[in-house]
Design a protein around this motif. Structure first.
Motif, short mmCIF file in Angstrom:
data_model
loop_
_atom_site.label_atom_id
_atom_site.label_comp_id
_atom_site.label_asym_id
_atom_site.label_seq_id
_atom_site.Cartn_x
_atom_site.Cartn_y
_atom_site.Cartn_z
N LEU A 61 5.77 22.08 -21.64
CA LEU A 61 6.27 22.98 -20.60
C LEU A 61 7.54 23.71 -21.00
O LEU A 61 8.00 24.61 -20.29
N SER A 62 8.12 23.33 -22.12
CA SER A 62 9.32 24.05 -22.59
C SER A 62 8.94 25.41 -23.18
O SER A 62 9.81 26.18 -23.61
N ALA A 124 4.65 26.68 -7.44
CA ALA A 124 3.48 26.84 -8.31
C ALA A 124 2.95 25.48 -8.73
O ALA A 124 1.72 25.29 -8.86
N GLY A 125 3.85 24.50 -8.93
CA GLY A 125 3.45 23.15 -9.31
C GLY A 125 2.67 22.44 -8.23
O GLY A 125 1.76 21.65 -8.51
N GLU A 126 3.06 22.71 -6.98
CA GLU A 126 2.32 22.10 -5.85
C GLU A 126 0.88 22.59 -5.81
O GLU A 126 -0.04 21.83 -5.50
N LYS A 127 0.68 23.85 -6.11
CA LYS A 127 -0.67 24.42 -6.08
C LYS A 127 -1.51 23.94 -7.26
O LYS A 127 -2.70 23.67 -7.13
N SER A 128 -0.85 23.83 -8.45
CA SER A 128 -1.59 23.47 -9.66
C SER A 128 -1.64 21.97 -9.90
O SER A 128 -2.39 21.50 -10.76
N GLU A 130 0.94 20.27 -11.11
CA GLU A 130 1.85 19.97 -12.22
C GLU A 130 3.26 19.79 -11.67
O GLU A 130 3.95 20.74 -11.33
N LYS A 131 3.70 18.53 -11.55
CA LYS A 131 4.98 18.23 -10.92
C LYS A 131 6.19 18.72 -11.72
O LYS A 131 7.25 18.98 -11.16
N LEU A 132 6.05 18.84 -13.05
CA LEU A 132 7.18 19.21 -13.90
C LEU A 132 7.31 20.72 -14.09
O LEU A 132 8.16 21.18 -14.87
N LEU A 133 6.51 21.50 -13.36
CA LEU A 133 6.58 22.95 -13.49
C LEU A 133 7.90 23.49 -12.94
O LEU A 133 8.43 24.47 -13.45
N GLY A 134 8.43 22.85 -11.92
CA GLY A 134 9.72 23.24 -11.34
C GLY A 134 10.85 23.15 -12.37
O GLY A 134 11.54 24.15 -12.63
N PRO A 135 11.06 21.95 -12.98
CA PRO A 135 12.10 21.85 -14.02
C PRO A 135 11.86 22.77 -15.21
O PRO A 135 12.82 23.28 -15.80
N ALA A 136 10.58 23.01 -15.57
CA ALA A 136 10.27 23.89 -16.70
C ALA A 136 10.68 25.33 -16.39
O ALA A 136 11.29 26.01 -17.23
N TYR A 137 10.36 25.78 -15.17
CA TYR A 137 10.78 27.13 -14.76
C TYR A 137 12.30 27.19 -14.65
O TYR A 137 12.92 28.20 -14.98
N GLY A 138 12.92 26.10 -14.20
CA GLY A 138 14.37 26.04 -14.07
C GLY A 138 15.06 26.17 -15.42
O GLY A 138 16.07 26.87 -15.56
N ALA A 139 14.49 25.51 -16.43
CA ALA A 139 15.03 25.61 -17.79
C ALA A 139 14.92 27.04 -18.31
O ALA A 139 15.84 27.55 -18.97
N ALA A 140 13.81 27.70 -17.98
CA ALA A 140 13.64 29.11 -18.38
C ALA A 140 14.67 29.99 -17.69
O ALA A 140 15.22 30.92 -18.29
N GLY A 141 14.96 29.67 -16.43
CA GLY A 141 15.98 30.42 -15.68
C GLY A 141 17.35 30.24 -16.28
O GLY A 141 18.14 31.18 -16.36
N GLY A 142 17.64 29.01 -16.71
CA GLY A 142 18.92 28.74 -17.38
C GLY A 142 19.03 29.50 -18.69
O GLY A 142 20.09 30.06 -19.03
N THR A 143 17.91 29.57 -19.44
CA THR A 143 17.88 30.29 -20.71
C THR A 143 18.03 31.80 -20.49
O THR A 143 18.59 32.51 -21.33
#
Length: 490
Positions: A61-62, A124-128, A130-143
């Motif tokens: 997810l990174s 998006a994680g709730e629909k799919s 994938e519980k770790l989609l939130g932190p993955a998107y958050g890391a992208a936002g930080g980047t």
């Protein structure tokens, strides 16, 4: 740091010999080289992000953060060339202001972007499922903060270049040197100079990638779930590293500033000027790094609450434990640049390689034997930076005979910082009891800390009259200090 270092070194060497036209040709050649390499690496990482995140980082997810980062690599390359050119011309203003802009935009966009994209990822994680989609998107936002910060700094430097174009043209027009370097020769020198510097800088950057891979693998082998160790990794990269990197940006600026003047002094063979520049650069670096270290220890929890609304023990203890890294990383960064300015690029690269090996051994020991969990990353990075400091200090002494001064550079700033820490802790404690909240007590405590430290440094005589007058508006600052009796009695 590698591209600005290489460009400033080559430009300043030619400026010292009066070859302004060749200095500009170095800039043009470096710009073309940076664009070509930057675009190539951007495409490789963007297109190969999925394979890199799955096979190398062991965190599929990174991929989102990697793709965001890839878009900014060519921008960073051009930014580095512009900074290096200005530094080589002997002006640090464009670089210094661009770094401030970059860090401010980076900090704001990282926090805001991570928050917004985390929420989008969670939905998006709730629909799919994938519980770790939130932190993955958050890391992208930080980047995203890193990329937008670089874009903002680049726009500012392009504006500066437009304003400086008249000065640059006049300099080239008055160039009376008859030697015109061919671009092929400049490119060859650029690459040969770059290799050890890029290797040295790459070790600093690859350090974190290796750390996270080793951490993920060992934590997984010890029975931790991906959610557990990714959450700890998120605190380390998103909160701890973000705060630690703020004062390190100042050290990077000072490190960049020392190379052109050091190159000119070496070219002229002026040993006294070399000693003076080394002493002043390390002392100014410690003047900033030491109070940041003490401040992070004293206000670890309040800062985490203020910036991230996180009152957890882990982030606060991580920041307090790793605060001393600011001192060692700042010192190692500056000493690295000093060695490069002394034409000891391979020595700096070798020291970085030795430190990396020591660091990885320490990390493995702390994770496997001591089972220090996420704190192993913090402490092992302190080991890396300390090892770099010791090796670089020895190399500088062997190269030019410089003896590191201790009292003015380390002892007195530490005394002023400890006094600052005691006053700051008391002020925050009182305000927290009587006013409370996450904003007012911490902000007032930080402002108090700055005032107390400044007075302490002046009273202890860390800054000489010449040091103060070298600062922006230095003469006015000196007169104010005299009127307020902030300087020690002579």
């Amino acid at each position: 740091l590698s591209l600005p270092t290489v460009v400033s070194k080559l430009v300043s060497a030619r400026m010292a010999m009066g070859q302004r036209r060749n200095a500009f040709r170095v800039f043009l050649c470096s710009l073309a080289f940076a664009l070509a390499v930057g675009i190539f690496i951007s495409l490789v990482i963007f297109l190969g992000a999925s394979a890199i995140s799955s096979n190398i980082m062991k965190s599929p997810l990174s991929v989102y953060a990697l793709r965001v980062l890839a878009t900014g690599l060519s921008i960073v390359a051009v930014l580095g060339v512009l900074r290096g050119y200005f530094q080589g011309l002997g002006t640090m203003m464009p670089t210094a202001v661009s770094q401030i802009i970059e860090q401010l935009v980076n900090a704001v966009i990282s926090i805001v972007g991570a928050s917004i994209l985390y929420k989008m990822g969670a939905k998006a994680g709730e629909k799919s499922g994938e519980k770790l989609l939130g932190p993955a998107y958050g890391a992208a936002g930080g980047t995203l903060g890193t990329v937008t910060g670089a874009v903002s700094a680049l726009l500012f430097l392009l504006f500066c270049f437009y304003m400086f174009k008249g000065y640059i043209r006049r300099g080239i027009a008055t160039d009376r040197s008859h030697k015109r370097e061919r671009y092929q020769r400049i490119l060859k020198i650029l690459i040969l100079t770059s290799i050890p510097i890029i290797f040295s800088t790459a070790i600093y950057n690859i350090n974190q990638i290796l750390d996270l891979k080793i951490f993920n693998d060992i934590m997984s082998a010890q029975g931790f779930t991906e959610k557990e160790y990714m959450a700890l990794q998120g605190i380390y990269t998103g909160k701890y590293n973000t705060l630690i990197n703020v004062p390190l940006a100042v050290a990077n600026g000072l490190a960049a500033s020392v190379i052109p003047s050091m190159t000119m002094a070496v070219t002229a063979g002026e040993r006294k000027q070399i000693y003076s520049k080394i002493d002043q650069t390390i002392r100014f670096t410690m003047l900033i790094a030491i109070p940041c270290f003490v401040g992070f220890v004293v206000l670890a929890s309040p800062l985490m609450v203020l910036l991230y609304n996180d009152a957890g023990k882990t982030p606060a203890f991580m920041l307090a434990l790793g605060a001393v890294t600011v001192v060692f990383y700042s010192w190692s960064t500056v000493s690295n640049s000093i060695l490069q300015g002394l034409d000891q690029m391979t020595t700096a690269a070798a020291n970085a390689g030795i430190s990396l090996v020591v660091h990885l051994m320490a990390l493995y020991l702390m994770l496997v034997v001591f089972k220090w969990n996420i704190y192993a990353l913090v402490v092992s990075n302190t080991v890396f930076a300390l090892c770099m400091c010791l090796l670089n200090a020895r190399a500088i002494h062997r190269t030019c005979g410089y003896e590191q001064e201790i009292d003015q550079t380390f002892i007195k700033p530490l005394i002023a910082a400890v006094l600052m820490g005691i006053v700051t802790y008391i002020v925050h404690l009182i305000l927290d009891i009587f006013i409370g909240g996450r904003f007012i007590p911490t902000v007032i405590a930080v402002l108090t800390a700055m005032a107390v430290y400044a007075v302490g440094v002046l009273k202890l005589g860390v800054l000489s009259r010449a040091d103060i007058k070298d600062l922006p508006q230095g003469r006015r600052i000196y007169r104010i200090c005299r009127k307020l009796h902030l300087l020690p009695a002579r």
